[in-house]
Write an enzyme that holds these catalytic residues in place. Structure first.
Site, PDB file in Angstrom:
ATOM      1  N   CYS A 199       0.796  -1.227   0.000  1.00 56.04           N
ATOM      2  CA  CYS A 199       0.000   0.000   0.000  1.00 56.04           C
ATOM      3  C   CYS A 199       0.831   1.281   0.000  1.00 56.04           C
ATOM      4  CB  CYS A 199      -0.976  -0.005   1.178  1.00 56.04           C
ATOM      5  SG  CYS A 199      -0.213  -0.195   2.791  1.00 56.04           S
ATOM      6  N   ARG A 232      15.914   0.859   2.556  1.00 56.36           N
ATOM      7  CA  ARG A 232      15.630  -0.324   1.751  1.00 56.36           C
ATOM      8  C   ARG A 232      14.833  -1.337   2.570  1.00 56.36           C
ATOM      9  NH1 ARG A 232      20.605  -2.190   0.671  1.00 56.36           N
ATOM     10  NH2 ARG A 232      21.011  -0.343  -0.587  1.00 56.36           N
ATOM     11  N   ASP A 255      20.814   2.644   1.484  1.00 53.17           N
ATOM     12  CA  ASP A 255      20.588   2.231   2.858  1.00 53.17           C
ATOM     13  C   ASP A 255      21.801   2.624   3.689  1.00 53.17           C
ATOM     14  OD1 ASP A 255      18.161   0.618   3.968  1.00 53.17           O
ATOM     15  OD2 ASP A 255      19.873  -0.081   5.137  1.00 53.17           O
TER      16      ASP A 255
END
Length: 320
Positions: A199, A232, A255
């Site tokens: 989502c 990440r 990251d």
């Protein structure tokens, strides 16, 4: 100069009518434009300093368009409403707030929402019942439940829960079937159903479509764009980077200890530094779960779009 971040975060819930998945996460979207002629009245401009103007995009406008489509879809069959069951099995205040947002959004959009509070040790059995209940059309678990606790079956206990959700009822697109589809750029389950994607990454894509950075075209909607995704995580950063790469962008996945370049179907290490990747990016997505991380506005490319999906404001002030 004016603040580059949002002092009051824009809260919204985005829903994708194509996958019928409920998307109840909060987003903050900024469009940053650096202009050599613009002057910001909030503070004096020092000699030789390039002024910055910031345009905030109201993400509630993006959400409302999609939510209206959901309401219309729900109304097609009078008297029948899809039922979403949410499982809350932790004491995390943020998870409870998330559950409350879900309930309010579902009520407004005509979806029957049932929140079930269970003990963590009972969740697997309750999940099995919901999977087998024909009256339940969607399932949502509020994580973390067990955190990084390892599972007998491999991976973590929370990973096991995600994979135990029946794919036809997984509204967050986190089960193995949908993860595999996402990374392999498989967009349909069959001729009738689209594959569900996570989502929060989907909401970012919808925001980018709204502001013109993504054309909406399959496979080529981000062609020619450079994107930097800072963080990440398996829930947001990594799937979002893959989705944008599958849509044609060159994505730098950044990251704490590494940076990779992601292009459709490929992920390779790169010698490009995080600073250089961000300076080159048309779109920067910030998802660092720390109040200490602040990206200086001066790092951004002219006209860059910045999307903050962290619970903290990751964008520094204009003078930083």
């Amino acid at each position: 100069m004016r603040r580059a971040g949002l002092d009051e975060p824009v809260r919204c819930r985005l829903q994708d009518h194509r996958s019928a998945a409920v998307q109840p996460r909060a987003y903050q979207l900024l469009r940053s434009r650096v202009s050599s002629s613009a002057k910001t009245p909030s503070s004096p401009q020092s000699q030789g300093e390039m002024p910055v103007t910031v345009n905030k995009i109201d993400t509630s406008v993006v959400a409302e368009t999609l939510r209206q489509q959901i309401r219309e879809d729900v109304a097609i069959v009078p008297g029948a409403r899809p039922r979403l069951v949410g499982f809350l099995a932790n004491k995390d205040p943020a998870a409870r707030k998330y559950a409350e947002w879900t309930g309010r959004a579902c009520t407004k959009d005509g979806i029957d929402y049932v929140l079930k509070e269970v003990e963590a040790c009972d969740l697997e059995g309750a999940l099995k019942e919901a999977n087998e209940d024909s009256g339940v059309h969607g399932i949502l678990i509020y994580y973390p439940v067990f955190g990084a606790e390892p599972s007998f079956y491999g991976g973590s206990m929370d990973d096991q829960l995600r994979d135990n959700i029946e794919p036809t009822k997984d509204v967050e697109g986190l089960c193995k079937k949908y993860r595999d589809n996402l990374y392999r750029n498989v967009r349909r389950v069959d001729k009738w159903r689209r594959s569900v994607v996570p989502c929060t990454p989907l909401a970012v894509v919808k925001c980018l479509e709204h502001c013109g950075q993504h054309t909406g075209a399959k496979d080529e909607g981000m062609a020619g764009k450079v994107v930097a995704v800072v963080n990440r995580s398996e829930v947001v950063g990594r799937p979002l980077a893959a989705m944008l790469a599958n849509d044609g962008a060159t994505v730098y996945s950044i990251d704490i200890d590494s940076i990779y370049v992601m292009e459709r179907g490929r992920m390779t290490r790169t010698d490009v530094t995080p600073d250089d990747a961000i300076k080159a990016a048309d779109v920067v997505v910030l998802g660092v779960p720390s109040p200490q991380y602040k990206l200086p506005v001066s790092t951004l490319k002219k006209g860059a779009v910045v999307v903050n999906v962290s619970g903290f404001k990751n964008l520094g002030d204009a003078q930083d």
